[in-house]
Scaffold this active site. Structure first.
Site, short mmCIF file in Angstrom:
data_model
loop_
_atom_site.label_atom_id
_atom_site.label_comp_id
_atom_site.label_asym_id
_atom_site.label_seq_id
_atom_site.Cartn_x
_atom_site.Cartn_y
_atom_site.Cartn_z
N GLN A 157 0.45 -0.62 0.38
CA GLN A 157 0.18 0.04 0.11
C GLN A 157 0.93 1.04 -0.18
O GLN A 157 0.50 2.39 -0.48
CB GLN A 157 -0.65 0.06 1.25
CG GLN A 157 -1.13 -1.11 1.53
CD GLN A 157 -2.52 -1.12 2.66
OE1 GLN A 157 -2.11 -0.84 3.64
NE2 GLN A 157 -3.14 -2.44 2.30
N HIS A 161 -0.74 -0.17 5.54
CA HIS A 161 -0.94 0.83 6.91
C HIS A 161 0.36 1.69 6.83
O HIS A 161 0.76 2.02 7.83
CB HIS A 161 -1.54 -0.03 7.98
CG HIS A 161 -1.95 -1.42 8.02
ND1 HIS A 161 -2.06 -1.25 9.39
CD2 HIS A 161 -3.34 -0.86 7.21
CE1 HIS A 161 -3.72 -2.94 9.01
NE2 HIS A 161 -3.40 -2.29 7.40
N GLU A 196 -13.42 4.87 11.50
CA GLU A 196 -13.78 5.78 12.20
C GLU A 196 -13.55 6.80 11.77
O GLU A 196 -12.64 6.70 11.28
CB GLU A 196 -12.71 5.26 13.62
CG GLU A 196 -12.95 4.21 14.42
CD GLU A 196 -12.24 3.61 15.84
OE1 GLU A 196 -11.31 4.77 15.82
OE2 GLU A 196 -12.33 2.61 16.24
N TYR A 247 -6.53 6.62 21.00
CA TYR A 247 -7.83 6.32 20.02
C TYR A 247 -8.02 4.46 19.69
O TYR A 247 -8.93 3.95 19.35
CB TYR A 247 -7.33 7.10 18.98
CG TYR A 247 -7.78 8.49 19.16
CD1 TYR A 247 -8.69 8.59 19.24
CD2 TYR A 247 -6.66 8.78 19.17
CE1 TYR A 247 -9.59 10.14 19.35
CE2 TYR A 247 -6.54 10.63 19.68
CZ TYR A 247 -8.62 10.75 18.95
OH TYR A 247 -8.48 12.57 19.99
N TYR A 295 -10.49 -9.60 9.77
CA TYR A 295 -11.06 -9.88 8.46
C TYR A 295 -12.21 -11.02 7.94
O TYR A 295 -12.53 -11.54 6.62
CB TYR A 295 -9.81 -9.93 7.17
CG TYR A 295 -9.63 -8.83 6.49
CD1 TYR A 295 -10.41 -7.70 6.37
CD2 TYR A 295 -7.99 -7.94 7.34
CE1 TYR A 295 -9.92 -5.99 6.47
CE2 TYR A 295 -7.73 -6.55 7.40
CZ TYR A 295 -9.15 -5.71 6.23
OH TYR A 295 -8.40 -4.31 6.67
#
Ligand code: HEC
Length: 479
Positions: free
Chosen positions: A192, A260, A352, A362, A373
């Protein structure tokens, strides 16, 4: 606390008592997937497709007990034996019951979208939404590869990043400079990662600074080691010049993970805020000595502000502004009061929208509204003292990416509304916030590609960066 103890206990067992291996094999096998749990315990009464039988439909939006997560969880745990609903308090564990709530929510949302399909805009027609009708116009049809973010410059040009490493200049009419900007920092385009965020300094007209967020690192025998970094520079004759590092993690934090990376960059009062995703590190998001899973605040030249929340905490990375994040890929400042909002990808369920507070935790991965998943439970914990609750969350996950407040004057009834893109659900959603609460939420468009970024243009149109197929479109009023 509880989770941490369990993890430590598990490790101790594995390290100190290998002879228990045989006993462990006899222990119950891998946790059951939520689909299996549903099929085994619920389908006989609520139907294979949750659409009802002896028990009512769980997907028609019609709830006897109110239909909140709490009400559904309570129904499953306590049942209603008089009416034929068994109690599962003793049969299913708290995280299995929590996974069932997530599963019911997923199926309910799918059914709702089947009943009332969200708008799929086409260039030939007008799309109707609650407050405005719009037309969709293609700004860049082709020539871009996985465009990731879009930034407008005050001189009318735009900048677009391409994930594989490119930074492209675009004229106001959408004409792309044929070659990428030369000499931009090298990225490790792994998974990613790649060239991700681009932003222009608020005083770009006088200082010319462009900021980039990307995965930086190196390869050893082809194997990548990387993490998110921020740099700034200027563009002169399509060449990256005056390069400066704004944030670059220490070498030991670079990893081979392909997931991520976070990023996005916003400016507030001479500071920049940006995200370093958790890089698949799980509990590392809770560890203040590591940069991953954090939102950072630095001066626009990279210095650490002395009043950052953890500058006095021994060992903490001083740039950290908030922590316990998984993978935020949307960051936006409220135009009215400067509130900082972030969207982040949850696991399966539990994306979120957060109001980012100084020093806030958080919660990832200790609390989450999602599950794994593969449908196995993660935790039943969705809240805990000392951890922030999201302003809103999405189950099923939409894969939130890109976030912008609408501040233009073309769509007057959208003024101040928040727009979030979504990759997996291929949506653009509009959220109205009053007193930091979501009071309206609407799908503005769906199923024309993965929405990677959304930006309010200086011309008042709403620009949407799409992947698969790769292009940039804008919404213009149809009234
Ligand atoms: C033996 C039949 C039976 C089984 C098995 C069963 N249910 Fe039910 N369920 C019912 C009935 C009947 C009701 C309606 C009772 C009532 O009015 O509360 C109900 C109600 C519910 C409600 C409340 C619905 C509402 O409108 O508020 C939920 C949620 C629910 N069931 C979930 C489940 C789940 C999840 C499972 C599996 C773990 C399950 N049920 C297994 C029969 C069953």
């Amino acid at each position: 606390m509880h989770t941490r103890l369990l993890i430590l206990w598990g490790r101790t067992l594995a390290v100190l008592v290998p002879c228990l291996a045989a006993a462990q094999e006899a222990a119950p096998s891998a946790p059951a997937k939520v689909e299996q749990v549903y099929a085994q315990h619920c389908a006989a009464c609520h139907g294979d497709h949750l659409d009802g039988g002896l028990g009512g439909s769980l997907i028609d939006g019609d709830w006897q007990r109110g239909g909140t997560d709490t009400a559904i969880a309570r129904a499953i745990a306590g049942g209603n034996p008089d009416m034929g609903m068994p109690a599962f308090l003793g049969t299913l564990s708290p995280d299995q019951r929590r996974a069932l709530v997530i599963y019911i929510r997923e199926q309910e949302a799918l059914a709702a979208q089947k009943r009332t399909p969200p708008p799929v805009p086409s260039p030939e027609s007008i799309t109707h939404t609650q407050h405005h009708d719009y037309r969709i116009q293609t700004v860049v049809a082709d020539g871009l590869q996985t465009p990731w973010s879009l930034a407008f410059l005050p001189d009318g040009r735009n900048l677009v990043t391409e994930r594989a490493g490119g930074l492209r200049v675009m004229a106001a009419d959408g004409a792309l400079q044929p070659d990428p900007v030369r000499g931009t920092p090298e990225v490790v385009a792994h998974g990613q990662g790649g060239m991700l965020a681009v932003a222009a300094h608020p005083a770009f007209a006088t200082n010319g600074w462009i900021y980039l967020g990307f995965s930086e690192g190196w390869r050893v025998a082809g194997r990548p080691f990387c993490i998110t970094a921020i740099a700034r520079g200027r563009i002169l004759d399509n060449q990256w010049v005056d390069h400066q590092w704004i944030y670059r993690a220490e070498r030991r934090f670079h990893t081979g993970a392909g997931v991520h990376f976070g990023t996005r960059i916003v400016f507030r009062d001479g500071d920049i805020f940006f995200v370093v995703g958790e890089r698949g590190g799980g509990m590392e998001a809770q560890d203040l000595t590591r940069p991953n899973g954090k939102i950072f605040r630095l001066r626009d030249d990279g210095r650490v502000p002395e009043d950052n929340p953890f500058v006095g905490t021994p060992g903490a990375v001083p740039g950290i502004w908030s922590y316990g994040h998984r993978n935020p890929q949307g960051l936006a400042l409220a135009p009215r009061n400067g509130d900082l909002y972030a969207t982040e990808h949850g696991p399966r369920g539990g994306d979120e929208l957060n109001l980012i507070k100084r020093g806030g935790n958080y919660g990832w991965p200790v609390i989450t509204y999602g599950m794994n998943y593969d449908g196995t439970p993660m935790t039943a914990l969705t809240a805990m003292g000392g951890m922030e609750q999201p302003v809103a969350y999405w189950t099923p996950s939409i894969a939130a990416c890109g976030l912008a407040f609408y501040t233009g004057d073309r769509f007057t009834k959208w003024n101040g509304d928040l727009f979030t893109g979504s990759l997996k659900a291929q949506e653009l959603r509009r959220l109205r916030l009053i007193d930091r609460q979501v009071v309206e939420q609407e799908i503005i468009l769906k199923n024309i590609g993965r929405v990677r970024d959304v930006v309010c243009g200086p011309d008042g149109y709403l620009y949407v960066v799409l992947n698969e197929p790769d292009r940039i479109v804008r919404l213009v009023p149809a009234e």
